[in-house]
Design an enzyme around this catalytic site. Structure first.
Site: not given
Length: 328
Positions: A71, A257
């Site tokens: 952002h 992951d």
């Protein structure tokens, strides 16, 4: 032979991504920029220590910081504009109202100001803190270049971010405007491996009003998952709007992951923008590559590095804020 060709292709893609990184960023950023600039203090070690202490009691901080970096850097570059308080600032724009982690950045800044006033920028602190949180959450260690300075501008009107229901083409186009590739875009959405949303975000778009039709469920969502969400997690009542929905399997929701990509293969992406990556042939192959190989741990940091070097200020540009939430 087929497996060898797949492996060779994966390595060629990885090499292309890394070569793309080589030209990215601002020439005045450098590794170890703060070495010797804060007395006997190691700036990066100070940041790491504070992040580690926060992570130990609040592991979701990794998701907060990854979201904050996007952002921040996607709007006018990585310049600290999102950190500024006050009416009409980036922080007040609708997409930013749910951004978290500002207090950690403020704590790090206060400690560094105590040790070496006016030296370390708020924008560098954001990038360093995100890096350290990613590593603590199981990501691969990576170096980041520093030397950013903080912009004296922060306007809510500048905040234009992708919507949760963006198509793959819209997502790729958005990242393209930042100078990032389609491969980078799919890698960076992998930050959702540690993310979460709320039922209110997906109830209309995926569960109960797909396509604007009352009672319709998105056919791209695995039917069993749709049943679980509608029965227990996000029942069709206003009271469920604030219920948390993890963007990855709950057992993996605090780990950086590649399981997020496996979820997309199973039609279990939570946000439309996530599942749309697998519904579009131009990005599906990237999802498959990241889901079916061990490339994500090494390539995700490279994409974060590229994002962290978008439109930075260096040298005599901008300022080094004394407090991250206000201009000097």
């Amino acid at each position: 032979m087929a497996m060898a060709r797949v492996a060779t292709g994966a390595l060629m893609v990885a090499a292309a991504v890394l070569l793309g990184l080589a030209g990215a960023g601002h020439a005045q950023l450098q590794n170890g920029f703060y070495k010797g600039k804060c007395g006997a203090n190691d700036v990066e070690a100070v940041v790491q220590g504070i992040v580690r202490a926060r992570f130990a009691r609040d592991a979701p901080i990794v998701a907060y910081l990854l979201r904050m970096q996007f952002h921040e850097c996607a709007v006018n570059g990585c310049d600290g504009g999102l950190l500024i308080d006050g009416p009409g600032t980036e922080k007040t724009a609708s997409p930013n109202l749910s951004v978290k982690g500002y207090d950690l950045i403020a704590d790090i800044k206060a400690e560094l100001e105590r040790r070496c006033p006016g030296v370390v920028s708020c924008s560098d602190i954001q990038i360093l803190a995100t890096r350290d949180a990613v590593v603590l959450a199981g990501g691969q260690p990576y170096a980041v270049r520093t030397g950013r300075r903080d912009r004296r501008q922060s306007r809510a009107s500048d905040v234009v971010l992708p919507a949760p229901d963006s198509t793959a083409a819209q997502t790729v186009a958005y990242f393209g405007k930042l100078g990032l590739s389609a491969f980078d875009a799919v890698l960076l959405l992998g930050a959702h491996t540690v993310g979460a949303t709320h039922c209110g975000v997906i109830k209309d778009s995926r569960l109960y009003r797909y396509g604007g039709r009352a009672g319709a469920t998105d056919p791209a969502l695995d039917p069993y998952y749709a049943f679980v969400y509608k029965t227990w997690v996000c029942p069709n009542a206003a009271a469920s709007d604030g219920n948390v929905v993890f963007l990855d399997d709950q057992w993996s929701a605090l780990r950086v992951d590649s399981n997020y990509y496996k979820q997309l293969q199973r039609r279990r992406g939570v946000l439309p923008c996530d599942q749309n990556l697998y519904g579009d042939g131009s990005t599906r192959w990237i999802v498959d590559l990241l889901a079916n190989s061990d490339l994500f741990p090494s390539l995700f940091p490279q994409a974060l590095i590229k994002l962290g070097e978008v439109n930075v200020l260096t040298g005599a540009q901008g300022e080094i804020r004394k407090v991250c939430s206000k201009f000097n």
